[in-house]
Design a protein around this motif. Structure first.
Motif, PDB file in Angstrom:
ATOM      1  N   GLN A  91       0.820  -1.191   0.000  1.00 23.26           N
ATOM      2  CA  GLN A  91       0.000   0.000   0.000  1.00 23.26           C
ATOM      3  C   GLN A  91       0.862   1.251   0.000  1.00 23.26           C
ATOM      4  N   VAL A  92       0.312   2.282  -0.567  1.00 26.31           N
ATOM      5  CA  VAL A  92       0.964   3.587  -0.608  1.00 26.31           C
ATOM      6  C   VAL A  92       0.054   4.586   0.079  1.00 26.31           C
ATOM      7  N   GLN A  93       0.606   5.352   0.977  1.00 29.34           N
ATOM      8  CA  GLN A  93      -0.147   6.425   1.619  1.00 29.34           C
ATOM      9  C   GLN A  93       0.348   7.761   1.072  1.00 29.34           C
ATOM     10  N   LEU A  94      -0.574   8.651   0.815  1.00 29.00           N
ATOM     11  CA  LEU A  94      -0.248   9.959   0.265  1.00 29.00           C
ATOM     12  C   LEU A  94      -0.798  11.043   1.182  1.00 29.00           C
ATOM     13  N   GLU A  95       0.060  11.953   1.552  1.00 25.30           N
ATOM     14  CA  GLU A  95      -0.346  13.058   2.418  1.00 25.30           C
ATOM     15  C   GLU A  95      -0.156  14.370   1.676  1.00 25.30           C
ATOM     16  N   SER A 139       4.353   7.520   1.329  1.00 23.43           N
ATOM     17  CA  SER A 139       4.971   6.638   2.301  1.00 23.43           C
ATOM     18  C   SER A 139       4.408   5.242   2.099  1.00 23.43           C
ATOM     19  N   GLY A 140       4.949   4.301   2.836  1.00 22.55           N
ATOM     20  CA  GLY A 140       4.526   2.922   2.651  1.00 22.55           C
ATOM     21  C   GLY A 140       5.360   2.270   1.562  1.00 22.55           C
ATOM     22  N   TYR A 198      -6.297  16.318  -6.251  1.00 25.40           N
ATOM     23  CA  TYR A 198      -5.944  15.030  -5.670  1.00 25.40           C
ATOM     24  C   TYR A 198      -4.560  14.609  -6.137  1.00 25.40           C
ATOM     25  N   CYS A 199      -3.726  14.282  -5.195  1.00 21.93           N
ATOM     26  CA  CYS A 199      -2.438  13.683  -5.519  1.00 21.93           C
ATOM     27  C   CYS A 199      -2.671  12.209  -5.833  1.00 21.93           C
ATOM     28  N   TYR A 200      -1.909  11.687  -6.786  1.00 23.78           N
ATOM     29  CA  TYR A 200      -2.005  10.256  -7.050  1.00 23.78           C
ATOM     30  C   TYR A 200      -0.609   9.685  -7.232  1.00 23.78           C
ATOM     31  N   ALA A 201      -0.507   8.391  -6.994  1.00 18.10           N
ATOM     32  CA  ALA A 201       0.731   7.635  -7.234  1.00 18.10           C
ATOM     33  C   ALA A 201       0.340   6.315  -7.869  1.00 18.10           C
ATOM     34  N   ARG A 202       0.967   6.015  -8.965  1.00 16.98           N
ATOM     35  CA  ARG A 202       0.689   4.760  -9.674  1.00 16.98           C
ATOM     36  C   ARG A 202       1.773   3.749  -9.326  1.00 16.98           C
ATOM     37  N   HIS A 208      -3.121   5.083  -6.404  1.00 15.33           N
ATOM     38  CA  HIS A 208      -3.411   5.398  -5.011  1.00 15.33           C
ATOM     39  C   HIS A 208      -3.665   6.894  -4.924  1.00 15.33           C
ATOM     40  N   TRP A 209      -4.559   7.292  -4.042  1.00 12.10           N
ATOM     41  CA  TRP A 209      -5.020   8.677  -4.005  1.00 12.10           C
ATOM     42  C   TRP A 209      -4.830   9.324  -2.641  1.00 12.10           C
ATOM     43  N   GLY A 210      -4.569  10.624  -2.682  1.00 13.99           N
ATOM     44  CA  GLY A 210      -4.609  11.410  -1.468  1.00 13.99           C
ATOM     45  C   GLY A 210      -6.047  11.796  -1.151  1.00 13.99           C
TER      46      GLY A 210
END
Length: 119
Positions: free
Chosen positions: A1-5, A25-26, A98-102, A108-110
């Motif tokens: 999992q990825v956490q986005l702040e 993070s994560g 919204y921040c995102y990370a692929r 994954h979304w903030g």
């Protein structure tokens, strides 16, 4: 999992500047791209800017036509954070960003941060 702040956003007058930040993070080591979407009331979510991470296209950026020349995406040295510098803001930039990370094909979304451009 990825956490986005996320951090940043707020109320700004037309022509003003805001800076958004997003820290991952994560399981951030396998992230392929990070960036920002936005969603205005009654509209679909749209990709605003992104930056590739890793591979031959590491550092490549994308911008929506509506923000080219006004917004700039950058990242931290460890590539775990991205920033969106928004200049010459217009009322039509008002939206939740919204921040995102692929990572491994999954986005994954903030939690989203409100940007309001109004006089």
């Amino acid at each position: 999992q990825v956490q986005l702040e996320e951090s940043g956003g707020g109320l700004v007058q037309p022509g003003g500047t805001l800076r958004l930040s997003c820290a991952a993070s994560g399981h951030s080591f396998s992230i392929n791209a990070m960036g920002w979407y936005r969603q205005a009331p009654g509209k679909e979510r749209e990709l605003v800017a992104s930056i590739n991470r890793g591979g031959v296209r590491d550092g490549d950026t994308f911008y929506a036509d509506s923000v080219k020349g006004r917004f700039a995406i950058s990242r931290s040295r460890d590539k775990n954070a991205v920033y969106l510098e928004m200049n010459s803001l217009k009322p039509e930039d008002t939206a939740v960003y919204y921040c995102y990370a692929r990572r491994l094909g999954i986005d994954h979304w903030g939690q989203g941060t409100q940007v309001t451009v109004s006089s």
